[in-house]
Design a protein around this motif. Structure first.
Motif, PDB file in Angstrom:
ATOM      1  N   GLU A  19       0.833  -1.191   0.000  1.00  0.00           N
ATOM      2  CA  GLU A  19       0.000   0.000   0.000  1.00  0.00           C
ATOM      3  C   GLU A  19       0.872   1.247   0.000  1.00  0.00           C
ATOM      4  OE1 GLU A  19      -2.390  -0.843   3.470  1.00  0.00           O
ATOM      5  OE2 GLU A  19      -4.100  -1.367   2.187  1.00  0.00           O
ATOM      6  N   VAL A  20       0.341   2.306  -0.596  1.00  0.00           N
ATOM      7  CA  VAL A  20       1.033   3.593  -0.668  1.00  0.00           C
ATOM      8  C   VAL A  20       0.221   4.599   0.141  1.00  0.00           C
ATOM      9  CG1 VAL A  20       1.901   5.411  -2.174  1.00  0.00           C
ATOM     10  CG2 VAL A  20       1.891   3.028  -2.970  1.00  0.00           C
ATOM     11  N   ALA A  21       0.857   5.200   1.133  1.00  0.00           N
ATOM     12  CA  ALA A  21       0.161   6.142   2.004  1.00  0.00           C
ATOM     13  C   ALA A  21       0.916   7.459   2.061  1.00  0.00           C
ATOM     14  CB  ALA A  21       0.019   5.559   3.411  1.00  0.00           C
ATOM     15  N   VAL A  22       0.201   8.496   2.443  1.00  0.00           N
ATOM     16  CA  VAL A  22       0.808   9.799   2.704  1.00  0.00           C
ATOM     17  C   VAL A  22       0.403  10.224   4.106  1.00  0.00           C
ATOM     18  CG1 VAL A  22       0.783  10.429   0.269  1.00  0.00           C
ATOM     19  CG2 VAL A  22      -1.122  11.121   1.737  1.00  0.00           C
ATOM     20  N   GLU A  23       1.095  11.226   4.626  1.00  0.00           N
ATOM     21  CA  GLU A  23       0.785  11.697   5.968  1.00  0.00           C
ATOM     22  C   GLU A  23      -0.520  12.480   5.966  1.00  0.00           C
ATOM     23  OE1 GLU A  23       4.072  13.665   7.828  1.00  0.00           O
ATOM     24  OE2 GLU A  23       5.529  12.262   6.959  1.00  0.00           O
ATOM     25  N   ARG A  24      -1.357  12.186   6.936  1.00  0.00           N
ATOM     26  CA  ARG A  24      -2.671  12.821   6.996  1.00  0.00           C
ATOM     27  C   ARG A  24      -2.572  14.342   7.061  1.00  0.00           C
ATOM     28  NH1 ARG A  24      -7.531  10.799   8.154  1.00  0.00           N
ATOM     29  NH2 ARG A  24      -6.637   8.823   8.835  1.00  0.00           N
ATOM     30  N   ASN A  25      -1.570  14.849   7.796  1.00  0.00           N
ATOM     31  CA  ASN A  25      -1.485  16.301   7.948  1.00  0.00           C
ATOM     32  C   ASN A  25      -1.033  17.005   6.675  1.00  0.00           C
ATOM     33  OD1 ASN A  25       1.248  15.751   7.868  1.00  0.00           O
ATOM     34  ND2 ASN A  25       1.648  16.272  10.000  1.00  0.00           N
ATOM     35  N   GLU A  26      -0.639  16.238   5.641  1.00  0.00           N
ATOM     36  CA  GLU A  26      -0.281  16.842   4.367  1.00  0.00           C
ATOM     37  C   GLU A  26      -1.479  16.939   3.420  1.00  0.00           C
ATOM     38  OE1 GLU A  26       2.950  14.728   2.635  1.00  0.00           O
ATOM     39  OE2 GLU A  26       4.445  15.623   3.973  1.00  0.00           O
ATOM     40  N   LEU A  27      -2.571  16.275   3.757  1.00  0.00           N
ATOM     41  CA  LEU A  27      -3.751  16.332   2.905  1.00  0.00           C
ATOM     42  C   LEU A  27      -4.410  17.697   3.009  1.00  0.00           C
ATOM     43  CD1 LEU A  27      -5.386  12.885   3.751  1.00  0.00           C
ATOM     44  CD2 LEU A  27      -4.145  13.473   1.671  1.00  0.00           C
ATOM     45  N   PRO A  28      -4.975  18.185   1.921  1.00  0.00           N
ATOM     46  CA  PRO A  28      -5.707  19.454   2.003  1.00  0.00           C
ATOM     47  C   PRO A  28      -6.913  19.307   2.919  1.00  0.00           C
ATOM     48  CG  PRO A  28      -6.061  18.387  -0.117  1.00  0.00           C
ATOM     49  CD  PRO A  28      -4.978  17.617   0.562  1.00  0.00           C
ATOM     50  N   GLN A  29      -7.181  20.337   3.683  1.00  0.00           N
ATOM     51  CA  GLN A  29      -8.315  20.304   4.592  1.00  0.00           C
ATOM     52  C   GLN A  29      -9.611  20.276   3.789  1.00  0.00           C
ATOM     53  OE1 GLN A  29      -7.850  20.042   7.820  1.00  0.00           O
ATOM     54  NE2 GLN A  29     -10.013  19.968   8.357  1.00  0.00           N
ATOM     55  N   PRO A  30     -10.481  19.293   4.025  1.00  0.00           N
ATOM     56  CA  PRO A  30     -11.745  19.267   3.277  1.00  0.00           C
ATOM     57  C   PRO A  30     -12.586  20.502   3.571  1.00  0.00           C
ATOM     58  CG  PRO A  30     -11.357  17.174   4.401  1.00  0.00           C
ATOM     59  CD  PRO A  30     -10.358  18.147   4.943  1.00  0.00           C
ATOM     60  N   ALA A  31     -13.305  20.952   2.568  1.00  0.00           N
ATOM     61  CA  ALA A  31     -14.232  22.060   2.766  1.00  0.00           C
ATOM     62  C   ALA A  31     -15.417  21.581   3.598  1.00  0.00           C
ATOM     63  CB  ALA A  31     -14.702  22.593   1.418  1.00  0.00           C
ATOM     64  N   GLU A  32     -16.209  22.516   4.058  1.00  0.00           N
ATOM     65  CA  GLU A  32     -17.380  22.156   4.849  1.00  0.00           C
ATOM     66  C   GLU A  32     -18.290  21.231   4.042  1.00  0.00           C
ATOM     67  OE1 GLU A  32     -21.063  24.295   7.301  1.00  0.00           O
ATOM     68  OE2 GLU A  32     -19.527  25.497   6.281  1.00  0.00           O
ATOM     69  N   GLY A  33     -18.699  20.134   4.652  1.00  0.00           N
ATOM     70  CA  GLY A  33     -19.549  19.171   3.963  1.00  0.00           C
ATOM     71  C   GLY A  33     -18.780  18.151   3.155  1.00  0.00           C
ATOM     72  N   GLU A  34     -17.445  18.222   3.167  1.00  0.00           N
ATOM     73  CA  GLU A  34     -16.622  17.241   2.471  1.00  0.00           C
ATOM     74  C   GLU A  34     -15.894  16.380   3.492  1.00  0.00           C
ATOM     75  OE1 GLU A  34     -15.504  19.627  -1.642  1.00  0.00           O
ATOM     76  OE2 GLU A  34     -13.957  19.240  -0.155  1.00  0.00           O
ATOM     77  N   TYR A  35     -15.685  15.102   3.125  1.00  0.00           N
ATOM     78  CA  TYR A  35     -15.034  14.169   4.039  1.00  0.00           C
ATOM     79  C   TYR A  35     -14.155  13.220   3.246  1.00  0.00           C
ATOM     80  CZ  TYR A  35     -18.975  15.791   6.805  1.00  0.00           C
ATOM     81  OH  TYR A  35     -19.893  16.587   7.431  1.00  0.00           O
ATOM     82  N   TYR A  36     -13.087  12.783   3.877  1.00  0.00           N
ATOM     83  CA  TYR A  36     -12.310  11.703   3.294  1.00  0.00           C
ATOM     84  C   TYR A  36     -12.996  10.380   3.615  1.00  0.00           C
ATOM     85  CZ  TYR A  36      -8.571  14.953   2.249  1.00  0.00           C
ATOM     86  OH  TYR A  36      -7.848  15.987   1.728  1.00  0.00           O
ATOM     87  N   TRP A  37     -12.877   9.437   2.696  1.00  0.00           N
ATOM     88  CA  TRP A  37     -13.551   8.155   2.889  1.00  0.00           C
ATOM     89  C   TRP A  37     -13.147   7.505   4.205  1.00  0.00           C
ATOM     90  CZ3 TRP A  37     -14.399   4.595  -1.928  1.00  0.00           C
ATOM     91  CH2 TRP A  37     -15.186   5.276  -2.869  1.00  0.00           C
ATOM     92  N   ASP A  38     -11.883   7.573   4.544  1.00  0.00           N
ATOM     93  CA  ASP A  38     -11.449   6.883   5.763  1.00  0.00           C
ATOM     94  C   ASP A  38     -12.003   7.546   7.017  1.00  0.00           C
ATOM     95  OD1 ASP A  38      -9.571   9.128   5.581  1.00  0.00           O
ATOM     96  OD2 ASP A  38      -8.447   8.099   7.142  1.00  0.00           O
TER      97      ASP A  38
END
Length: 207
Positions: A118-137
């Motif tokens: 599996e290929v992962a990245v650090e969570r704190n590097e992900l762009p912050q979702p806008a209001e009403g948006e969520y990451y699947w995990d």
């Protein structure tokens, strides 16, 4: 850099890392054991196969934007919750896959050892979702209840249908296992409370 490309109405990422943190012997002299706990990593893809003879990897992304993995200079590769960090040297989109050259992976033999990782990245590097948006995990594992307070189950996963995402909710009905597929749309999803780990939906118990 297209940092916003990693998120949509629900961003296409999944997190399946376990709690095990012991280092494993991944190839690559420049790889280092990741010191991050698994919950700080978000799985963005999987090594599908080696590519060519110089150590390149073919990656099957789990992201809606195929090339969004290339926005991140450091990748974490692993299996069963055991991770090592690699620096991305070069990469490009190849159809619906990503071709990547990682520091320390210099030949096909080394690349073959990473197949299915599996290929992962650090969570704190992900762009912050806008209001009403969520990451699947963020949604996976949340309890799902309806407006009447009935527990429908928990989110076991999500599916992309093209028009919208669908929650795969696994629970019980009349003492039997039951799977419900609930569209993630505003007309049905009333609230998402990440702190309480609960989603409230307008969905009948017998649906």
């Amino acid at each position: 850099m297209r940092r916003n490309s990693a998120s949509t109405r629900i961003a296409w990422t999944t997190g399946r890392a376990s709690a095990r943190r012991l280092p494993i012997p991944l190839p690559g002299s420049c790889a280092v054991a990741s010191s991050l706990p698994p919950e700080d990593l978000v799985v963005m893809g999987r090594v599908a196969a080696p590519y060519a003879v110089s150590g390149w990897l073919k990656i099957q992304p789990f992201t809606q934007d195929v090339g969004s993995l290339l926005d991140y200079p450091h990748w974490h590769l692993g299996k069963q919750g055991q991770w090592r960090s690699y620096r991305l040297l070069e990469g490009k989109v190849h159809g619906q896959t990503v071709l990547a050259c990682l520091e320390g992976i210099g030949d096909r033999n080394a690349a073959e050892l990473l197949q299915s990782y599996e290929v992962a990245v650090e969570r704190n590097e992900l762009p912050q979702p806008a209001e009403g948006e969520y990451y699947w995990d963020q949604l996976t594992g949340l309890e799902v209840v309806n407006l009447q307070g009935d527990v429908l189950g928990r989110v076991a996963g999500l599916m992309e249908t093209g028009a919208h995402e669908v929650l795969k909710v696994v629970g019980e009905y009349e003492s039997r296992p039951k799977e419900r597929l609930i569209p993630f749309v505003a007309a049905l999803v009333q609230t998402v409370d990440l702190d309480a780990r609960r989603i409230v939906v307008d969905w009948g118990l017998d649906y």
